[in-house]
Every structure is written in C-alpha cells, then in structure tokens.
Design a protein around this motif. Structure first.
Motif, PDB file in Angstrom:
ATOM      1  N   PRO A 199       9.458   4.685   2.726  1.00  0.00           N
ATOM      2  CA  PRO A 199       8.302   4.250   1.936  1.00  0.00           C
ATOM      3  C   PRO A 199       7.148   3.813   2.833  1.00  0.00           C
ATOM      4  CG  PRO A 199      10.008   2.567   1.918  1.00  0.00           C
ATOM      5  CD  PRO A 199      10.603   3.764   2.613  1.00  0.00           C
ATOM      6  N   THR A 200       5.932   4.146   2.413  1.00  0.00           N
ATOM      7  CA  THR A 200       4.749   3.691   3.157  1.00  0.00           C
ATOM      8  C   THR A 200       4.057   2.570   2.411  1.00  0.00           C
ATOM      9  OG1 THR A 200       3.395   5.343   2.060  1.00  0.00           O
ATOM     10  CG2 THR A 200       4.372   5.965   4.181  1.00  0.00           C
ATOM     11  N   THR A 201       4.613   2.208   1.280  1.00  0.00           N
ATOM     12  CA  THR A 201       4.124   1.073   0.501  1.00  0.00           C
ATOM     13  C   THR A 201       5.295   0.540  -0.315  1.00  0.00           C
ATOM     14  OG1 THR A 201       2.361   0.300  -0.946  1.00  0.00           O
ATOM     15  CG2 THR A 201       3.323   2.441  -1.502  1.00  0.00           C
ATOM     16  N   ALA A 202       5.042  -0.517  -1.109  1.00  0.00           N
ATOM     17  CA  ALA A 202       6.128  -1.099  -1.899  1.00  0.00           C
ATOM     18  C   ALA A 202       5.643  -1.209  -3.344  1.00  0.00           C
ATOM     19  CB  ALA A 202       6.511  -2.459  -1.326  1.00  0.00           C
ATOM     20  N   SER A 203       5.520  -0.061  -4.007  1.00  0.00           N
ATOM     21  CA  SER A 203       4.913  -0.037  -5.346  1.00  0.00           C
ATOM     22  C   SER A 203       5.921   0.039  -6.472  1.00  0.00           C
ATOM     23  CB  SER A 203       3.953   1.150  -5.449  1.00  0.00           C
ATOM     24  OG  SER A 203       4.625   2.331  -5.062  1.00  0.00           O
ATOM     25  N   ASN A 204       7.177   0.388  -6.163  1.00  0.00           N
ATOM     26  CA  ASN A 204       8.219   0.382  -7.196  1.00  0.00           C
ATOM     27  C   ASN A 204       9.605   0.443  -6.547  1.00  0.00           C
ATOM     28  OD1 ASN A 204       9.194   3.245  -7.107  1.00  0.00           O
ATOM     29  ND2 ASN A 204       7.044   3.623  -7.587  1.00  0.00           N
ATOM     30  N   ASP A 205      10.639   0.314  -7.396  1.00  0.00           N
ATOM     31  CA  ASP A 205      11.982   0.171  -6.825  1.00  0.00           C
ATOM     32  C   ASP A 205      12.727   1.495  -6.667  1.00  0.00           C
ATOM     33  OD1 ASP A 205      12.770   0.756  -9.388  1.00  0.00           O
ATOM     34  OD2 ASP A 205      13.650  -1.195  -9.815  1.00  0.00           O
ATOM     35  N   GLY A 206      11.993   2.606  -6.643  1.00  0.00           N
ATOM     36  CA  GLY A 206      12.640   3.899  -6.374  1.00  0.00           C
ATOM     37  C   GLY A 206      13.035   4.045  -4.906  1.00  0.00           C
ATOM     38  N   VAL A 236      14.305   3.752   5.685  1.00  0.00           N
ATOM     39  CA  VAL A 236      13.672   3.293   6.937  1.00  0.00           C
ATOM     40  C   VAL A 236      12.275   2.772   6.596  1.00  0.00           C
ATOM     41  CG1 VAL A 236      12.861   3.985   9.224  1.00  0.00           C
ATOM     42  CG2 VAL A 236      14.958   4.995   8.297  1.00  0.00           C
ATOM     43  N   VAL A 237      12.090   1.480   6.771  1.00  0.00           N
ATOM     44  CA  VAL A 237      10.817   0.854   6.411  1.00  0.00           C
ATOM     45  C   VAL A 237      10.132   0.322   7.664  1.00  0.00           C
ATOM     46  CG1 VAL A 237       9.692  -0.907   4.988  1.00  0.00           C
ATOM     47  CG2 VAL A 237      11.848   0.095   4.227  1.00  0.00           C
ATOM     48  N   ASP A 238       8.900   0.748   7.882  1.00  0.00           N
ATOM     49  CA  ASP A 238       8.092   0.169   8.962  1.00  0.00           C
ATOM     50  C   ASP A 238       7.130  -0.833   8.314  1.00  0.00           C
ATOM     51  OD1 ASP A 238       6.231  -0.491  10.870  1.00  0.00           O
ATOM     52  OD2 ASP A 238       5.945   1.561  11.599  1.00  0.00           O
ATOM     53  N   LEU A 239       7.393  -2.117   8.560  1.00  0.00           N
ATOM     54  CA  LEU A 239       6.584  -3.157   7.894  1.00  0.00           C
ATOM     55  C   LEU A 239       5.112  -3.100   8.282  1.00  0.00           C
ATOM     56  CD1 LEU A 239       9.035  -6.170   8.043  1.00  0.00           C
ATOM     57  CD2 LEU A 239       8.227  -4.987   5.988  1.00  0.00           C
ATOM     58  N   ASN A 240       4.815  -2.567   9.461  1.00  0.00           N
ATOM     59  CA  ASN A 240       3.395  -2.461   9.847  1.00  0.00           C
ATOM     60  C   ASN A 240       2.655  -1.510   8.905  1.00  0.00           C
ATOM     61  OD1 ASN A 240       3.420  -4.239  12.003  1.00  0.00           O
ATOM     62  ND2 ASN A 240       4.313  -2.680  13.347  1.00  0.00           N
ATOM     63  N   ILE A 241       3.338  -0.461   8.487  1.00  0.00           N
ATOM     64  CA  ILE A 241       2.720   0.487   7.537  1.00  0.00           C
ATOM     65  C   ILE A 241       2.595  -0.175   6.162  1.00  0.00           C
ATOM     66  CG2 ILE A 241       2.950   2.733   6.395  1.00  0.00           C
ATOM     67  CD1 ILE A 241       4.530   3.722   8.829  1.00  0.00           C
ATOM     68  N   LEU A 267       0.828 -16.328   1.269  1.00  0.00           N
ATOM     69  CA  LEU A 267       1.593 -15.112   0.949  1.00  0.00           C
ATOM     70  C   LEU A 267       1.765 -14.220   2.183  1.00  0.00           C
ATOM     71  CD1 LEU A 267       0.326 -14.038  -2.624  1.00  0.00           C
ATOM     72  CD2 LEU A 267       2.322 -15.389  -2.007  1.00  0.00           C
ATOM     73  N   SER A 268       1.880 -14.865   3.342  1.00  0.00           N
ATOM     74  CA  SER A 268       1.917 -14.055   4.566  1.00  0.00           C
ATOM     75  C   SER A 268       3.189 -13.200   4.678  1.00  0.00           C
ATOM     76  CB  SER A 268       1.744 -14.944   5.797  1.00  0.00           C
ATOM     77  OG  SER A 268       2.493 -16.115   5.628  1.00  0.00           O
ATOM     78  N   HIS A 269       4.280 -13.624   4.037  1.00  0.00           N
ATOM     79  CA  HIS A 269       5.507 -12.819   4.126  1.00  0.00           C
ATOM     80  C   HIS A 269       5.720 -11.962   2.880  1.00  0.00           C
ATOM     81  CE1 HIS A 269       6.606 -14.748   7.809  1.00  0.00           C
ATOM     82  NE2 HIS A 269       6.412 -15.941   7.248  1.00  0.00           N
ATOM     83  N   TYR A 270       4.675 -11.914   2.033  1.00  0.00           N
ATOM     84  CA  TYR A 270       4.839 -11.214   0.754  1.00  0.00           C
ATOM     85  C   TYR A 270       5.285  -9.749   0.909  1.00  0.00           C
ATOM     86  CZ  TYR A 270       3.498  -8.879  -3.583  1.00  0.00           C
ATOM     87  OH  TYR A 270       3.494  -8.092  -4.708  1.00  0.00           O
ATOM     88  N   PRO A 271       4.633  -8.933   1.760  1.00  0.00           N
ATOM     89  CA  PRO A 271       5.040  -7.518   1.828  1.00  0.00           C
ATOM     90  C   PRO A 271       6.513  -7.337   2.206  1.00  0.00           C
ATOM     91  CG  PRO A 271       2.938  -7.844   2.935  1.00  0.00           C
ATOM     92  CD  PRO A 271       3.475  -9.209   2.631  1.00  0.00           C
ATOM     93  N   GLU A 272       6.955  -8.153   3.147  1.00  0.00           N
ATOM     94  CA  GLU A 272       8.347  -8.045   3.601  1.00  0.00           C
ATOM     95  C   GLU A 272       9.319  -8.465   2.489  1.00  0.00           C
ATOM     96  OE1 GLU A 272       9.024 -10.099   7.249  1.00  0.00           O
ATOM     97  OE2 GLU A 272      11.204 -10.032   7.017  1.00  0.00           O
ATOM     98  N   LYS A 273       8.990  -9.569   1.831  1.00  0.00           N
ATOM     99  CA  LYS A 273       9.868 -10.056   0.757  1.00  0.00           C
ATOM    100  C   LYS A 273       9.887  -9.071  -0.410  1.00  0.00           C
ATOM    101  CE  LYS A 273       9.774 -14.992   1.747  1.00  0.00           C
ATOM    102  NZ  LYS A 273      11.193 -15.159   2.045  1.00  0.00           N
ATOM    103  N   LEU A 274       8.712  -8.506  -0.694  1.00  0.00           N
ATOM    104  CA  LEU A 274       8.624  -7.553  -1.808  1.00  0.00           C
ATOM    105  C   LEU A 274       9.474  -6.321  -1.521  1.00  0.00           C
ATOM    106  CD1 LEU A 274       7.261  -6.527  -4.457  1.00  0.00           C
ATOM    107  CD2 LEU A 274       5.426  -5.610  -3.025  1.00  0.00           C
ATOM    108  N   VAL A 275       9.324  -5.758  -0.334  1.00  0.00           N
ATOM    109  CA  VAL A 275      10.048  -4.517  -0.045  1.00  0.00           C
ATOM    110  C   VAL A 275      11.556  -4.772  -0.076  1.00  0.00           C
ATOM    111  CG1 VAL A 275      10.223  -4.412   2.507  1.00  0.00           C
ATOM    112  CG2 VAL A 275       9.686  -2.379   1.248  1.00  0.00           C
TER     113      VAL A 275
END
Ligand SMILES: NC(=O)C1=CN([C@@H]2O[C@H](COP(=O)(O)OP(=O)(O)OC[C@H]3O[C@@H](n4cnc5c(N)ncnc54)[C@H](O)[C@@H]3O)[C@@H](O)[C@H]2O)C=CC1
Ligand SMILES: O=C(CO)COP(=O)(O)O
Ligand SMILES: [Zn+2]
Length: 336
Positions: free
Chosen positions: A99-106, A128-133, A195-203
C-alpha cells in the motif's frame, strides 16, 4: 476446507520499501507482475508493471494478463490492491500487497470488493509497508482510512444484533479484536494533540482489521449497515452517473455516524461513544455530512432507503426504512 483461516505470512511495517526484495527472496518468487496506479507507479519495485486502469475485469480470460509471472504485487491505493489481489487469485499465484496509503482495510484482507457482494479470496501472502510513503500520501486518503476503521464499531454491533435476532453465526474473538483496534485508534485520535503517529497507527489498525476478516471468514467484523449505506451511494453514483468523487472510507465514515445513531437509539451504544465517533472523524479531517461527501439530500435519503437490500446482510436497518423516516434520521444525526 471451508473453515481454514489464512493470513499473511510476512507483514513488514518499516521505513524501507526495498524490504520487498528480501520478502520475494524468502518466498522464492522471482518474476512478479506489478499492478500500479498512475500516481503510484513511482513507488513500484523494479519489475514489469501494468496500470490497474488497463485491466479489463470483464475479460473472461484474465489469466492471460498474468501468464509467465509467478506472483502479483499491488502498489497503490485500494483499487491497485484489489485488482492485483483479484487477478492473482484468478490465476492461483501469490499476491503481495504494497500500500502507498492507508485508505481502507483491503491492505491485508482476504477480500476483493470491486463490486457487491464482495468476494472472499486468498489474503496477500505478504504485506510490505513503507511508512515514509504512507506519511507523504494525500491527507484525504489518510482521513478516509479512519472512516473505514471506525466502521468496525458499528459493524460489530450489527453482527451482534444479527446473532441475537436471527441467530446468525458470530465469533466473539473476531468481534472483540475488531472493535478493540477501532476503539484504540479512536482514543488515540481524540487524545493526541499532534497526531504525529497517526499514519503508523492507522495502517497497523487497517492490517489488523483485515486479519479479523480472515478469522471470521466473512467481512462481518468490518462491514455492517454503515458499509451498506456506502455501497448504496456507489450504486446510485453509477445509476444516475453522478459526478461525485467521494472515497469508500469517507462514505463509510458518514455511514458510521448514521449507524451509530441508530444503535444509540436502541441502547446498543452510549451517547458518549456515538459522539466520539463524530468527533474523531472531524479530528482527522474526514467528512461528517452528506454535503461534504458531495451528495444532494435526495440521494442520501434514497441511499438510506435502499441500503438494506444491497446484499443479504442483516443489520440495524432490518427490512428497510421508509423515505420519510430516512429523512428524519439523517436530520436527527446531522448528516443532512
Ligand atoms: N478488499 C477490500 O476489503 C476493500 C477494497 N476496497 C477497494 O478499494 C477501492 C477504494 O480505494 P481508495 O484507496 O479509497 O481509492 P483509489 O484506489 O481509487 O485511490 C484513490 C487515488 O489515490 C491515489 N493514490 C494512492 N496512494 C497515493 C499516494 N501515495 N500518493 C498519491 N496518490 C495516491 C490512487 O492512485 C488513486 O488515484 C474500492 O473501489 C475497492 O475496490 C475498498 C474497501 C475494502
Ligand atoms: O469494505 C470492506 C471492509 O472494510 C469490505 O466489506 P464489504 O463486504 O462490505 O465489501
Ligand atoms: Zn470498507
């Protein structure tokens, strides 16, 4: 073996997309086909690729696309991943989700949701998730992901209701897992100022949500009446050729506001929990009204009246809601 639970073998959430090469080597895969979107091509590993928009899903011989490849890698948002997962499944080769984003749980789920009803397939063999992306991805997509995640709260309430009222099979472990990861993310969103850890927690939450689906053997823990409302909006977009570009997760977030209100009215959810759903959606910048999604009131009302019939899934919508009552509900929960 209908009851077999299959989940991804490797899940890497790190800051290096080159992890894909190590994973391929571990899996002894040498010749993958990469499915990408126009704006996610730049993140693709160095193999042959195809744009998802160039894949005709109606093609009766979908296996031709994957001929000669030993696996498929989906790189992008929900569509790249769903289409990659689908063609890999049709061919019987492994699928890897990047995934290049975290928009849904697919991302990690054993589900393809290109049309309704969704179908159960093999889950990705690796994620395989690259959090920088992910962190750099459009904010709107990351807000949508929260809408798909908060949905699990009402999906689980609907599942319990179906168990109580029509004796549908129910897995407490899967339901608790699903509800807990959604609530933890919601608490974080309401608590953390930056919300600095939001993307990581969301993914991570979205990956967990996919696993609850594997455990349940159904999308029940992650899809209830709020998803039926979203699917009804998708149906009406096509029917009336509406020029509305709302995302799956955004629609599900607004659906969750409606469904949580209905559950609150029946004492299945506290007022505070219902309000927290709306507040947390606002906090991440997700739409909380039909207007913000881009729909006219008539469409939202129609969607709520047809949602129960989108698929065979018993929810708090039960046998359906009249047009008059749908309008009242949407007003009462401030969606219109
Ligand atoms: N299998 C499942 O359980 C589920 C699958 N889905 C699928 O997901 C689809 C919706 O996915 P969405 O991600 O909401 O929409 P999408 O896949 O259409 O993506 C929206 C746009 O964002 C772009 N994008 C993605 N990552 C980006 C990045 N890092 N930078 C810039 N642009 C980027 C995409 O290329 C696309 O143009 C549904 O149509 C359905 O097929 C949705 C829910 C669950
Ligand atoms: O979107 C999904 C879960 O978030 C998939 O669920 P559906 O079975 O409703 O397509
Ligand atoms: Zn969803």
């Amino acid at each position: 073996m209908e009851k077999m639970i299959t989940i991804p073998r490797y899940i890497v959430v790190d800051e290096d997309r080159n992890a894909i090469y190590e994973i391929l080597s571990k899996l002894n895969l040498k010749n993958p086909l990469v499915v990408v979107g126009k704006s996610t091509k730049k993140y693709a590993p160095d193999f042959e690729y195809i744009y998802y928009s160039d894949i005709n899903l109606e093609d009766s011989d979908i296996k031709n696309i994957t001929k000669g490849y030993d696996s498929v890698i989906g790189v992008g948002g929900g569509r790249s991943i769903d289409i990659g997962k689908y063609i890999a499944y049709q061919t019987g080769i492994p699928f890897i989700s990047m995934p290049t984003t975290a928009s849904n749980d697919g991302i990690a789920s054993p589900v393809v949701s290109l049309r309704q009803p969704s179908i159960l397939v093999d889950p990705p063999i690796a994620v395989v998730v690259d959090l920088n992306i992910i962190r750099k991805s459009p904010k709107r997509l990351l807000s949508a992901g929260f809408g798909d995640m908060v949905s699990n709260i009402t999906a689980v309430l609907d599942w319990k209701l179906a168990h109580r009222e029509i004796g549908e099979g129910y897995s407490e472990s899967s339901a608790i897992f699903s509800k807990t990861i959604a609530e933890e993310l919601m608490d974080y969103v309401l608590r953390d100022i930056h919300l600095s850890h939001y993307p990581e927690k969301l993914v991570k939450a979205l990956i967990g949500s996919g696993i609850t689906i594997s455990i349940a053997g159904s999308t029940r823990p992650a899809s209830g009446s709020e998803h039926l409302f979203s699917h009804a909006l998708d149906y009406l977009k096509k029917k009336y050729e509406l020029d509305v570009d709302s995302l799956h997760g955004e629609q599900c977030g607004v659906g969750t506001i409606i469904s949580s209100y209905l559950h609150y009215k029946e004492d299945n959810l506290s007022y505070e929990d219902m309000e927290n759903i709306r507040l947390s959606l606002k906090r991440v910048g997700a739409p909380t009204t039909g207007k913000k999604l881009g729909f006219e009131e008539e469409i939202l009302i129609e969607a709520l009246t047809i949602a129960h019939a989108i698929r065979k899934r018993y929810t708090i919508l039960r046998k359906g809601i009249s047009k008059e009552r749908a309008e009242e509900i949407l007003k009462e929960c401030e969606v219109i």
